[in-house]
Design a protein around this motif. Structure first.
Motif, short mmCIF file in Angstrom:
data_model
loop_
_atom_site.label_atom_id
_atom_site.label_comp_id
_atom_site.label_asym_id
_atom_site.label_seq_id
_atom_site.Cartn_x
_atom_site.Cartn_y
_atom_site.Cartn_z
N GLU A 48 0.77 -1.18 0.01
CA GLU A 48 0.25 -0.04 -0.17
C GLU A 48 0.88 1.30 -0.09
OE1 GLU A 48 -2.89 -0.90 3.46
OE2 GLU A 48 -4.22 -0.68 1.86
N ASP A 49 2.21 1.26 0.26
CA ASP A 49 2.87 2.30 -0.13
C ASP A 49 2.92 2.80 -1.22
OD1 ASP A 49 5.30 3.47 1.78
OD2 ASP A 49 5.96 3.67 -0.37
N PRO A 50 3.04 4.26 -1.49
CA PRO A 50 3.19 4.75 -2.80
C PRO A 50 4.20 4.17 -3.62
CG PRO A 50 2.68 6.70 -1.25
CD PRO A 50 3.00 5.22 -0.45
N ASP A 51 5.44 3.77 -3.06
CA ASP A 51 6.67 3.42 -3.71
C ASP A 51 7.02 2.17 -2.90
OD1 ASP A 51 9.12 2.74 -4.92
OD2 ASP A 51 10.07 4.79 -4.77
N PRO A 52 6.46 0.97 -3.32
CA PRO A 52 6.53 -0.62 -2.61
C PRO A 52 8.26 -0.79 -2.70
CG PRO A 52 4.64 -0.45 -3.84
CD PRO A 52 5.26 0.72 -4.23
N ALA A 60 10.52 1.22 -2.74
CA ALA A 60 11.42 2.01 -1.53
C ALA A 60 10.94 1.39 -0.29
CB ALA A 60 11.19 3.46 -1.80
N ALA A 61 9.67 0.98 0.01
CA ALA A 61 9.23 0.61 1.55
C ALA A 61 10.04 -0.66 1.72
CB ALA A 61 7.73 0.41 1.49
N ARG A 62 9.95 -1.53 0.73
CA ARG A 62 10.85 -2.91 1.16
C ARG A 62 12.21 -2.66 1.31
NH1 ARG A 62 8.98 -5.35 -3.36
NH2 ARG A 62 7.32 -6.38 -2.34
N ALA A 63 12.99 -1.57 0.47
CA ALA A 63 14.35 -1.36 0.97
C ALA A 63 14.33 -0.67 2.24
CB ALA A 63 14.81 -0.14 -0.33
N ARG A 64 13.36 0.22 2.78
CA ARG A 64 13.64 0.76 4.20
C ARG A 64 13.70 -0.57 5.17
NH1 ARG A 64 9.47 4.36 2.22
NH2 ARG A 64 8.17 3.40 3.44
N ARG A 65 12.72 -1.46 4.95
CA ARG A 65 12.84 -2.61 5.85
C ARG A 65 14.06 -3.62 5.69
NH1 ARG A 65 7.76 -3.50 7.91
NH2 ARG A 65 6.15 -2.01 7.18
#
Length: 492
Positions: free
Chosen positions: A218-222, A224-229
């Motif tokens: 659901e993140d606008p940039d999946p 990028a969200a995966r990279a943060r995690r």
């Protein structure tokens, strides 16, 4: 060890032909069968790249990678010492089961890692199969893939089990892991890649829970969200990655029959033969270096660069899906996911199918769902009733996630998690918005196509006529040669 093939670059000239009048016959996979499609003049037929050579001695190559990792990472033997506890995390295997017991590439890598750990004096080793929210292989399938000894040691990850916070991302997201993983002295993550994927989930991502997966999609940039995690995990837990890249020879015999005579006649290499999945490369070390090296090798055999987008893309889809049990047919939602993958934006360049284009696929589109995908059947019925209404489908997802019958089936019977169908639907939402229409050829039941919001056509010619009516003028048509649809990037 792996001896690299001399580099070759996929080019418009080598892998794309333009149909001339009277020469537009193309053979397409359509589930377990095949069909002939006649394309109009000026249509393009795009063929796969030449497969890379399989490793002569895969186990020796894995041992070499463990001793001489990619980049400047220390070898596995230098990362551990006697008395430490190591967890080996394996991505859940997909595709046909191997012909010989224990022949799965995941098992090959696991045996090599266990031998290296034993030589270093490490005796406390746990094996975890990171299924994520997907199907879990049954005991017989595990024994076939890994051999009885390894299969008995494997613990199947439960996404609903208790978890432990290991850090917070720069965006304030809490990252959690199963407690047993979080407390390990070293985590060895084993992945097997057979196709391109743009920062898609890997073995460690498969340890996440439903909340993690929903937050990412659901993140606008999946990506990028995966990279943060991943950045938090890399800092919180010592990780050593092992990644095998498969040679493109793992296609099913039923698909091989539809390889297409043009591939052999025009590219000068024989039709592939049915073969057990075989690695063509192995990399080990730090996650980023391993991912980059594997991505380069995958591009070498999968990605075809072409000039110009198409208004209509024609492709056949195989009977089996990556998410189903071996030999089980794909259900409607799995067929939809495979179709959307053909239109998804690549890691580089533009997708072959332009925004507002029409996708034509060949597949029988069966209505049945196997027992492991019962939540998908419930979600499909809900979607047929309410359409793609986000709130209504989120409510259907929540009902599935909280349903004790489905929760127990996930934990005890290897079924997919109740959140999995919604996640697949949500991940493809942007791709669906980009398409004007999807037309399926060969569907046994037009009602199933209508439930997906697709049109059905009896032949490819009829589908192209429908597409022309929708788009107007004379559409630019491209067909993906089978059995293995190439990953296409438009570069100019």
């Amino acid at each position: 060890m792996y001896v690299p093939r001399p580099p070759t670059r996929a080019s418009h000239k080598d892998h794309v032909r333009t149909v001339e009048d009277g020469q537009g016959a193309v053979e397409l996979v359509a589930g377990d069968g095949r069909l002939w499609a006649t394309l109009p003049a000026e249509a393009r037929v795009i063929a796969p790249r030449r497969p890379l050579l399989a490793l002569v001695d895969p186990e020796a190559s894995v041992r070499h990678a463990l001793a001489q990792p990619t980049g400047d990472a220390p070898p596995l033997s230098a990362r551990v010492r006697a008395g430490q506890r190591v967890v080996i995390v394996l991505a859940a295997p997909t595709g046909p089961a191997p012909r010989r017991t224990g022949g799965d590439p995941h098992a090959l890598a696991t045996r090599a890692v266990l031998a290296e750990l034993a030589a270093a004096g490490v005796v406390e080793v746990e094996l975890v199969l990171a299924r994520g929210l997907g199907r879990a292989p049954g005991p017989a399938e595990l024994a076939r893939r890994f051999g009885p000894a390894l299969a008995e040691r494997l613990r199947i990850h439960d996404a609903d089990a208790a978890r432990q916070a290991v850090g917070t991302t720069v965006a304030g997201e809490v990252v959690e892991l199963p407690a047993a993983i979080a407390g390990a002295d070293l985590v060895v993550a084993i992945d097997v890649d057979g196709a391109p994927r743009a920062a898609g989930p890997d073995a460690l991502d498969g340890l996440g829970g439903p909340g993690d997966a929903m937050a990412v999609v659901e993140d606008p940039d999946p990506a990028a969200a995966r990279a943060r995690r991943r950045a938090v995990l890399d800092a919180a837990v010592p990780i050593f990655c092992v990644r095998l890249v498969l040679a493109r020879a793992e296609v099913e015999a039923s698909s091989l029959a539809a390889a297409g005579r043009w591939v052999s006649a025009h590219l000068g290499w024989p039709r592939p033969r049915a073969a057990e999945a075989a690695p063509c490369a192995c990399f080990a070390g730090d996650r980023r270096a391993v991912e980059e090296a594997a991505a380069r090798r995958i591009r070498d055999q999968h990605v075809v660069e072409v000039a110009g987008q198409a208004d209509v893309v024609v492709a056949g889809l195989p009977a089996a899906s990556p998410w189903a049990a071996p030999e089980a047919p794909a259900d409607p939602l799995a067929v939809e996911a495979m179709a959307m993958a053909l239109a998804r934006s690549p890691a580089r360049g533009q997708p072959l199918l332009r925004d507002g284009g029409v996708l034509v696929i060949a597949h029988p589109l069966p209505a049945a769902f196997d027992a492991a995908h019962a939540p998908a059947a419930v979600f499909h019925r809900a979607r047929a009733a309410v359409g793609d209404d986000p709130r209504a489908l989120a409510a259907a997802r929540d009902a599935l996630v909280s349903d004790e019958v489905h929760r127990r089936a996930y934990r005890e019977a290897g079924a997919i998690h109740g959140a999995a169908p919604w996640l697949r639907w949500r991940a493809d939402a942007e791709v669906r918005r980009r398409l004007d229409a999807v037309i399926v050829v060969g569907a046994r039941d037009a009602a199933v196509a209508a439930e997906l919001g697709w049109q059905a056509a009896p032949t490819v010619a009829d589908a192209l006529a429908l597409a022309t009516t929708r788009l107007g003028a004379t559409p630019r048509i491209a067909a993906l040669a089978t059995p293995t649809a190439p990953a296409v990037e438009v570069v100019r």
